[in-house]
Motif scaffolding. Sequence first.
Motif, PDB file in Angstrom:
ATOM      1  N   GLN A   1       0.836  -1.204   0.000  1.00  0.00           N
ATOM      2  CA  GLN A   1       0.000   0.000   0.000  1.00  0.00           C
ATOM      3  C   GLN A   1       0.870   1.253   0.000  1.00  0.00           C
ATOM      4  O   GLN A   1       1.547   1.556   0.974  1.00  0.00           O
ATOM      5  CB  GLN A   1      -0.937  -0.008   1.222  1.00  0.00           C
ATOM      6  CG  GLN A   1      -1.990  -1.110   1.191  1.00  0.00           C
ATOM      7  CD  GLN A   1      -2.888  -1.018  -0.034  1.00  0.00           C
ATOM      8  OE1 GLN A   1      -3.285   0.071  -0.437  1.00  0.00           O
ATOM      9  NE2 GLN A   1      -3.185  -2.164  -0.637  1.00  0.00           N
ATOM     10  N   SER A   2       0.861   1.974  -1.098  1.00  0.00           N
ATOM     11  CA  SER A   2       1.589   3.237  -1.199  1.00  0.00           C
ATOM     12  C   SER A   2       1.111   3.966  -2.449  1.00  0.00           C
ATOM     13  O   SER A   2       0.617   3.332  -3.388  1.00  0.00           O
ATOM     14  CB  SER A   2       3.110   2.981  -1.277  1.00  0.00           C
ATOM     15  OG  SER A   2       3.806   4.210  -1.311  1.00  0.00           O
ATOM     16  N   ARG A   3       1.243   5.278  -2.446  1.00  0.00           N
ATOM     17  CA  ARG A   3       0.842   6.069  -3.608  1.00  0.00           C
ATOM     18  C   ARG A   3       1.964   6.083  -4.636  1.00  0.00           C
ATOM     19  O   ARG A   3       3.119   6.331  -4.301  1.00  0.00           O
ATOM     20  CB  ARG A   3       0.527   7.501  -3.159  1.00  0.00           C
ATOM     21  CG  ARG A   3       0.046   8.398  -4.292  1.00  0.00           C
ATOM     22  CD  ARG A   3      -0.254   9.788  -3.784  1.00  0.00           C
ATOM     23  NE  ARG A   3      -1.343   9.765  -2.812  1.00  0.00           N
ATOM     24  CZ  ARG A   3      -1.738  10.852  -2.144  1.00  0.00           C
ATOM     25  NH1 ARG A   3      -1.121  12.009  -2.316  1.00  0.00           N
ATOM     26  NH2 ARG A   3      -2.724  10.759  -1.281  1.00  0.00           N
TER      27      ARG A   3
ATOM     28  N   ASP B   1       4.344   7.356  -7.535  1.00  0.00           N
ATOM     29  CA  ASP B   1       4.934   8.663  -7.848  1.00  0.00           C
ATOM     30  C   ASP B   1       4.798   8.935  -9.349  1.00  0.00           C
ATOM     31  O   ASP B   1       5.753   8.790 -10.119  1.00  0.00           O
ATOM     32  CB  ASP B   1       6.408   8.653  -7.404  1.00  0.00           C
ATOM     33  CG  ASP B   1       7.122   9.956  -7.703  1.00  0.00           C
ATOM     34  OD1 ASP B   1       6.441  10.978  -7.922  1.00  0.00           O
ATOM     35  OD2 ASP B   1       8.373   9.938  -7.733  1.00  0.00           O
ATOM     36  N   TRP B   2       3.586   9.369  -9.770  1.00  0.00           N
ATOM     37  CA  TRP B   2       3.339   9.587 -11.195  1.00  0.00           C
ATOM     38  C   TRP B   2       4.170  10.740 -11.765  1.00  0.00           C
ATOM     39  O   TRP B   2       4.645  10.664 -12.906  1.00  0.00           O
ATOM     40  CB  TRP B   2       1.854   9.855 -11.435  1.00  0.00           C
ATOM     41  CG  TRP B   2       1.001   8.648 -11.206  1.00  0.00           C
ATOM     42  CD1 TRP B   2       0.170   8.401 -10.143  1.00  0.00           C
ATOM     43  CD2 TRP B   2       0.912   7.485 -12.043  1.00  0.00           C
ATOM     44  NE1 TRP B   2      -0.426   7.168 -10.256  1.00  0.00           N
ATOM     45  CE2 TRP B   2       0.008   6.586 -11.426  1.00  0.00           C
ATOM     46  CE3 TRP B   2       1.511   7.112 -13.248  1.00  0.00           C
ATOM     47  CZ2 TRP B   2      -0.312   5.353 -11.977  1.00  0.00           C
ATOM     48  CZ3 TRP B   2       1.193   5.888 -13.805  1.00  0.00           C
ATOM     49  CH2 TRP B   2       0.295   5.024 -13.168  1.00  0.00           C
ATOM     50  N   LYS B   3       4.340  11.803 -10.992  1.00  0.00           N
ATOM     51  CA  LYS B   3       5.136  12.940 -11.484  1.00  0.00           C
ATOM     52  C   LYS B   3       6.581  12.511 -11.717  1.00  0.00           C
ATOM     53  O   LYS B   3       7.183  12.828 -12.755  1.00  0.00           O
ATOM     54  CB  LYS B   3       5.087  14.096 -10.473  1.00  0.00           C
ATOM     55  CG  LYS B   3       3.722  14.741 -10.328  1.00  0.00           C
ATOM     56  CD  LYS B   3       3.772  15.847  -9.279  1.00  0.00           C
ATOM     57  CE  LYS B   3       2.391  16.455  -9.064  1.00  0.00           C
ATOM     58  NZ  LYS B   3       2.415  17.470  -7.967  1.00  0.00           N
ATOM     59  N   GLY B   4       7.137  11.800 -10.740  1.00  0.00           N
ATOM     60  CA  GLY B   4       8.505  11.318 -10.896  1.00  0.00           C
ATOM     61  C   GLY B   4       8.644  10.358 -12.065  1.00  0.00           C
ATOM     62  O   GLY B   4       9.625  10.420 -12.818  1.00  0.00           O
ATOM     63  N   ALA B   5       7.646   9.478 -12.252  1.00  0.00           N
ATOM     64  CA  ALA B   5       7.688   8.526 -13.362  1.00  0.00           C
ATOM     65  C   ALA B   5       7.674   9.239 -14.705  1.00  0.00           C
ATOM     66  O   ALA B   5       8.457   8.916 -15.614  1.00  0.00           O
ATOM     67  CB  ALA B   5       6.506   7.555 -13.264  1.00  0.00           C
ATOM     68  N   GLY B   6       6.785  10.246 -14.824  1.00  0.00           N
ATOM     69  CA  GLY B   6       6.706  11.003 -16.074  1.00  0.00           C
ATOM     70  C   GLY B   6       8.006  11.730 -16.389  1.00  0.00           C
ATOM     71  O   GLY B   6       8.478  11.732 -17.533  1.00  0.00           O
ATOM     72  N   LEU B   7       8.595  12.340 -15.355  1.00  0.00           N
ATOM     73  CA  LEU B   7       9.861  13.059 -15.563  1.00  0.00           C
ATOM     74  C   LEU B   7      11.010  12.096 -15.857  1.00  0.00           C
ATOM     75  O   LEU B   7      11.896  12.407 -16.660  1.00  0.00           O
ATOM     76  CB  LEU B   7      10.178  13.913 -14.332  1.00  0.00           C
ATOM     77  CG  LEU B   7       9.337  15.183 -14.185  1.00  0.00           C
ATOM     78  CD1 LEU B   7       9.513  15.789 -12.791  1.00  0.00           C
ATOM     79  CD2 LEU B   7       9.727  16.203 -15.255  1.00  0.00           C
ATOM     80  N   LEU B   8      11.004  10.922 -15.220  1.00  0.00           N
ATOM     81  CA  LEU B   8      12.055   9.939 -15.488  1.00  0.00           C
ATOM     82  C   LEU B   8      11.977   9.447 -16.934  1.00  0.00           C
ATOM     83  O   LEU B   8      13.011   9.319 -17.616  1.00  0.00           O
ATOM     84  CB  LEU B   8      11.924   8.757 -14.528  1.00  0.00           C
ATOM     85  CG  LEU B   8      12.957   7.636 -14.698  1.00  0.00           C
ATOM     86  CD1 LEU B   8      14.377   8.165 -14.513  1.00  0.00           C
ATOM     87  CD2 LEU B   8      12.685   6.505 -13.715  1.00  0.00           C
ATOM     88  N   ILE B   9      10.759   9.190 -17.422  1.00  0.00           N
ATOM     89  CA  ILE B   9      10.582   8.792 -18.824  1.00  0.00           C
ATOM     90  C   ILE B   9      11.064   9.902 -19.752  1.00  0.00           C
ATOM     91  O   ILE B   9      11.731   9.649 -20.766  1.00  0.00           O
ATOM     92  CB  ILE B   9       9.104   8.441 -19.097  1.00  0.00           C
ATOM     93  CG1 ILE B   9       8.731   7.139 -18.380  1.00  0.00           C
ATOM     94  CG2 ILE B   9       8.837   8.327 -20.594  1.00  0.00           C
ATOM     95  CD1 ILE B   9       7.253   6.804 -18.465  1.00  0.00           C
ATOM     96  N   THR B  10      10.750  11.159 -19.401  1.00  0.00           N
ATOM     97  CA  THR B  10      11.183  12.301 -20.216  1.00  0.00           C
ATOM     98  C   THR B  10      12.700  12.404 -20.252  1.00  0.00           C
ATOM     99  O   THR B  10      13.299  12.594 -21.325  1.00  0.00           O
ATOM    100  CB  THR B  10      10.579  13.607 -19.651  1.00  0.00           C
ATOM    101  OG1 THR B  10       9.161  13.497 -19.619  1.00  0.00           O
ATOM    102  CG2 THR B  10      10.977  14.807 -20.515  1.00  0.00           C
ATOM    103  N   VAL B  11      13.340  12.300 -19.090  1.00  0.00           N
ATOM    104  CA  VAL B  11      14.807  12.387 -19.021  1.00  0.00           C
ATOM    105  C   VAL B  11      15.449  11.255 -19.823  1.00  0.00           C
ATOM    106  O   VAL B  11      16.408  11.479 -20.574  1.00  0.00           O
ATOM    107  CB  VAL B  11      15.273  12.337 -17.544  1.00  0.00           C
ATOM    108  CG1 VAL B  11      16.776  12.104 -17.452  1.00  0.00           C
ATOM    109  CG2 VAL B  11      14.908  13.635 -16.838  1.00  0.00           C
ATOM    110  N   THR B  12      14.909  10.057 -19.684  1.00  0.00           N
ATOM    111  CA  THR B  12      15.457   8.907 -20.414  1.00  0.00           C
ATOM    112  C   THR B  12      15.323   9.101 -21.917  1.00  0.00           C
ATOM    113  O   THR B  12      16.279   8.891 -22.676  1.00  0.00           O
ATOM    114  CB  THR B  12      14.726   7.618 -19.999  1.00  0.00           C
ATOM    115  OG1 THR B  12      14.829   7.453 -18.593  1.00  0.00           O
ATOM    116  CG2 THR B  12      15.315   6.419 -20.697  1.00  0.00           C
TER     117      THR B  12
ATOM    118  N   ASP C   1       7.008   8.323  -1.585  1.00  0.00           N
ATOM    119  CA  ASP C   1       7.591   7.048  -1.998  1.00  0.00           C
ATOM    120  C   ASP C   1       8.140   7.239  -3.416  1.00  0.00           C
ATOM    121  O   ASP C   1       7.511   6.846  -4.406  1.00  0.00           O
ATOM    122  CB  ASP C   1       6.527   5.944  -1.974  1.00  0.00           C
ATOM    123  CG  ASP C   1       7.117   4.550  -2.208  1.00  0.00           C
ATOM    124  OD1 ASP C   1       8.350   4.448  -2.330  1.00  0.00           O
ATOM    125  OD2 ASP C   1       6.328   3.588  -2.285  1.00  0.00           O
ATOM    126  N   PRO C   2       9.330   7.844  -3.563  1.00  0.00           N
ATOM    127  CA  PRO C   2       9.837   8.240  -4.880  1.00  0.00           C
ATOM    128  C   PRO C   2      10.115   7.051  -5.785  1.00  0.00           C
ATOM    129  O   PRO C   2      10.442   5.954  -5.313  1.00  0.00           O
ATOM    130  CB  PRO C   2      11.132   8.999  -4.551  1.00  0.00           C
ATOM    131  CG  PRO C   2      11.556   8.467  -3.236  1.00  0.00           C
ATOM    132  CD  PRO C   2      10.293   8.153  -2.487  1.00  0.00           C
TER     133      PRO C   2
END
Length: 445
Positions: free
Chosen positions: A178-180, A182-193, A231-232
């Motif tokens: 159970q944890s939320r 990190d959609w913002k981090g995921a989106g930015l990680l995909i962008t950086v990659t 939960d980054p």
Amino acid sequence: MALVIALGSLEKSIVTTPLPMIGAELNAGSALTWVVTAYLLAATAALPVYGKLSDLFGRLRMLNIGIVLFLAGSLACGLAQDLPTLLAARVLQGLGGGGLIALAFTVIADSIPPREVGKYQGYISIVYAVSSIAGPLLGGYFTEQLNWRWIFWINLPLGALALWLVNRNLRHLNLRRQSRFDWKGAGLLITVTTLSLLLLSPDTPLPSLWLVIALGTALLLLIFIERRAHDPILPAHLVRLPGYLVAVLLSLIAQLLMFAVLVYLPLQMQWQKGMSASESGQDMVIFMVFITLGAFVGGKFIARTGKYKRFVVMGFALAALALWQLHFDVWVRLALLFAGLGLGLTLPALAVVVQSALPAQDRGIGMSLFNFGRELGGAVGVAVCSVLFHASLSTTADGPLDHLSPAELAPGFSGTYIGMAAIASGALLLTLVALKRHELSNRTH
């Protein structure tokens, strides 16, 4: 898992042989290389996201999603009637393919204790080697005997079998936390990659300056968001795990060296030495066979002895020796043997380090970032070799590379191998100084 990995790795190589036929039928022109690049970009960018999602929602759920997306993309590729549709389908296929590679290795880590994982890494290396060699052969066969669309449709029965096997055997790995997410981090990680891979790609359609600015902005935003996330997607404590960061970096370097040999040695054989494509391909089989042999033998010895550092040291030492041989152009086939054996030895040893360092709750994202580093290493390797090659070319060299004389090309290849030998030597020094020894467990945790 071997079948899942075969699906993901075969797709990278099977499309290369039919490319000219695809380009002619779809009027692709100079954009043809994006049939390959679109898949690689999407698969690499999706890797860490699948890992984190599997930590939260369970391995089986995310593996099912990855396989279904991969199959949907394969079907759409086979039905595509123009290049934009094919590229969109390849992106969809890549989004699924990234999950296949990421989660297959994570499931293996969940199921096999660290001391034994090296042995299984050897088996997986055999799957990789067979896929890499069989891909171009199958691609050529389907194109000549049936139709190029079969290179995508062949995935459908294999993927259906993988789905059935996965759901029959892996239900015990469908644990949730159970944890939320990190959609913002995921989106930015995909962008950086994606921006990083576009910057490294030689056929990128965007100006380099704008890519650098966009990449820098996205990277700063990613750091800002991750420092505040509950939960980054990129847990900072992974950096502090013993041996983890070093193993990821060494794995990236090993893949960099592997792609340097795979890409530039065949070019030298054909452009400078006048060999045919089939003759150079036969020599490169030596490299692939000994990578597989090195991984298999290294994994067996690690499982038996529990020692891993000596194999990484031996591996980079052999790779450095082989690259110096290529620079001096002496005993090239023996150099391919040394390079393949050396880089093969590093594969199971570094996987062992990563698995033994990761706690169970971070195994998905941790293993995915490890494989992400390996994938990124290939792109970095090709880019670094390109820079070294062109910087070392004779000042009198002018015109298309395949039209230059052997004397004009020789400094380019020589400079490339010197640079790669220096990188291999640096990796050897890093292993000796920074990679620590510790006892490997006989149990999963």
